[in-house]
Each structure stands twice: as C-alpha cells, then as structure tokens.
Design an enzyme around this catalytic site. Structure first.
Site, short mmCIF file in Angstrom:
data_model
loop_
_atom_site.label_atom_id
_atom_site.label_comp_id
_atom_site.label_asym_id
_atom_site.label_seq_id
_atom_site.Cartn_x
_atom_site.Cartn_y
_atom_site.Cartn_z
CB CYS A 48 -0.09 2.19 4.29
SG CYS A 48 -1.65 1.73 3.58
CG ASP A 49 3.66 0.47 4.29
OD1 ASP A 49 3.37 0.97 5.38
OD2 ASP A 49 3.37 -0.70 3.98
CB CYS A 100 -0.90 -0.03 1.23
SG CYS A 100 -1.77 1.52 1.53
#
Ligand code: NAP
Length: 302
Positions: free
Chosen positions: A131-132, A128
């Site tokens: 997210c990361d 993701c």
C-alpha cells in the site's frame, strides 16, 4: 445468515450459504478481500497458474456470490448482539438481523508499541508495503519483523526503495526457507539481527530509529525515512469481546467446525484459533461454517 467481514472466509461462507438457500448478507466496511486485498501477489491459492493479486481475487469472490443472490453491504458494523435466537448487527446504516452469524473479521497489523507510533502513521510509520511502499521510492526504510509477511514485504520494498534494513529480534528469519535465498541475494537489503526498535526518532516525520541489541543491551541509531512494521497480526474481535470465548491472544476459540460458544455463531479464517492462517484455510472454514449452520437451523447440532 449475516457474514461479518468480506475476506475469503466470509465470501466462501456466503457462497455456500446462498447455494444452500439461505438469505445471506455480507457486511463489509471497506472492500471485498480483507487482508488479502492488500497483497500484491498470491501464488499459493490454487487455480491461478500465474498467481493473482489479492484485490482481484477478492472481487472475484464477491462477484461469485452475487450470482447466487448474496448482497454485500458496504457498512461498518458498530456492535453485535449475539444473544437470543435472532442476532442483531447495528451498522452505520441501521440494524440488520440474522438467525446465524459468521464472524470473519480477520486480523489487523500488530503495533510495535513504542511512543509516538500512532501519531507518526502516514508520517513515516507504515504497516503495508504494497500500500505505502511507493511513498518511499529511492529512500531508506527500516522493516521490523522476521516472519513470512516481513520477508514478503522486504522484497516488495527492495524493488522501490534505495535501501531496506530488516530489523529482527532473533538472529535468523522465522520466515519459511523459500524467502531466505531471495532476500539474502537482494543487494539493497541489509539485516540487523538481535535488535529491537525502542524509539522512533522524528521531527514532524520519522528520521530514524533507536535500536537495542537484545543480547548485549547496547543501543544504536539508524537514519531512515520510514519504518514498516510487520510483526504479525492481532485478531479483530472487539465486536464480540464479552460474548464469544477468546483465547489469551484474543482469537475466537473455535476448532475446524468453526462453532463458537454461542449456538448459531461461527468464526472463520484468521479470527479464530487455528494452526495455519492462509487464504486456503480461511475458505475451508467458510464451507465448514455453513455445514454447521445448516444443521443448527434444521434443529440438529449447535
Ligand atoms: P508471524 O509469522 O507471527 O511473524 C511475526 C514476526 O514478528 C516474528 O518474526 C516475530 O518475532 C516478530 N515479532 C512479533 N512481535 C514483535 C515485537 N513486538 N517486536 C519485534 N518483533 C516482533 O506473522 P506474519 O509474518 O504476519 O504471518 C502471519 C501468518 O500469515 C503466518 O501464519 C504466516 O505464515 C502467514 N503468511 C504466509 C505467507 C506465505 O505463505 N507466503 C505470507 C505472509 C503471511 P519472533 O520470530 O522472535 O517471534
């Protein structure tokens, strides 16, 4: 009504059910919004002239159901017993019962299936970008995939990373045209077509990937700090395997009525067989499920 999963389909079902006078509980293990909550920007859900981030939209959906008395329990569903008139969800905080069940468990990222992938999650393997991505600021990453998600993720990563190398097994993107030009024009995005990742190179973290040209079989290596995998999703149907009919890809077999093979059990959103998996189609399913549930509870259609 028990709603299993708090994504857009689940919360729409909960909203319609509560407004129809059904006692409704949403069981969600993480936070409202499901996959949507991980999406940085949603521009194709109508009503938001500047778009909206997925987390906020999920929160709005949850709050909108609370106005009508829906309870959200942040618990993990461990097992489901869908046999019998009263269905049972065994959760991390004890059993919950319902006369109808809406399964809105969505889908999870598909894995590459190469050796060491699981062990390297968080050590260079990610699923993701929103997210990361920040962990790879000013670094070089490989992004595997060629669909809409991969294209959107490549654009997110290009904003923070030094270089994004998109690896796709075909010679062109599968993503819709709207993504092609922005991607091709982004200077720090490179493409490796007709290529599959066959090995993750690593010490205690990812250091690169080995690619195989799917046409010639020739192998090559790329040095990188991270590998983002964006090759589609697999439906979250573990809880219902052996109870609900699944298709060969693991999706719950249900058409737009959302009815499954078990009366009183409905499958909405990405978890069911359908043509277009989007927020708007998931919310439509939520409304259909409650329509069918009301008929079922009234002793009509199953
Ligand atoms: P997708 O459209 O199914 O694309 C998956 C991509 O991964 C394809 O390019 C596929 O290659 C590749 N792939 C699959 N298995 C692979 C493997 N084992 N190794 C290497 N590559 C592999 O999935 P998605 O992009 O996650 O999208 C899912 C759904 O959400 C779609 O319906 C999509 O339209 C929708 N979505 C829409 C938007 C938007 O409208 N803005 C944004 C995100 C997602 P092939 O092409 O060779 O099969």
């Amino acid at each position: 009504m028990l709603v299993i999963g708090g994504g857009p389909g689940g919360y729409t079902a909960a909203l319609y059910a509560a407004r129809a006078g059904l006692d409704t509980i949403v069981l969600e293990k993480l936070s409202a919004g499901g996959q949507m909550a991980l999406t940085e920007q949603i521009d194709n859900y109508p009503g938001f002239e500047n778009g909206i981030d997925g987390f906020s939209l999920g929160e709005k959906m949850r709050k909108g159901t609370e106005r009508f008395g829906v309870e959200t329990r942040l618990v993990e569903v461990l097992s489901l017993d869908l046999s019998g008139e009263i269905k049972k969800a065994e959760t991390s905080e004890g059993p919950v019962y319902g006369r109808t069940v809406v399964l809105s468990t969505g889908a999870n990222p598909r894995e590459l299936g190469v050796t060491g992938e699981k062990e390297l999650i968080g050590k260079g393997v990610a699923y993701c970008a929103a997210c990361d991505g920040m962990f790879y600021k000013d670094k070089t990453v490989v992004l595997v995939g060629g669909g809409n998600s991969a294209a959107a993720e490549a654009l997110i990563l290009a904003r923070v990373c030094k270089k994004v190398i998109l690896v796709h097994r075909r010679d062109t993107l599968r993503a819709t045209k709207i993504y092609h030009e922005p991607l091709m024009k982004t200077e720090n995005v490179e493409f490796r077509w007709n290529s599959a990742v066959v090995e993750l190179l690593h010490d205690d973290k990812v250091t690169g990937v080995r690619l195989r040209d799917v046409q010639t079989g020739a192998e090559s290596e790329i040095t990188c700090d991270g590998v983002f995998v964006s090759i589609g999703r697999k439906p979250a149907t573990e809880l219902v395997a052996g109870q609900l009919e699944l298709d060969e890809s693991g999706y719950v077999v249900a058409n737009e009525t959302t009815e499954t093979n078990i009366p009183g059990v409905y499958a909405v959103g990405d978890v069911r067989t359908k043509l277009v998996r989007q927020v708007v189609t998931a919310v439509a399913d939520g409304a259909a499920a409650v329509h069918m549930a009301e008929e079922y509870l009234a002793g009509g259609a199953t």
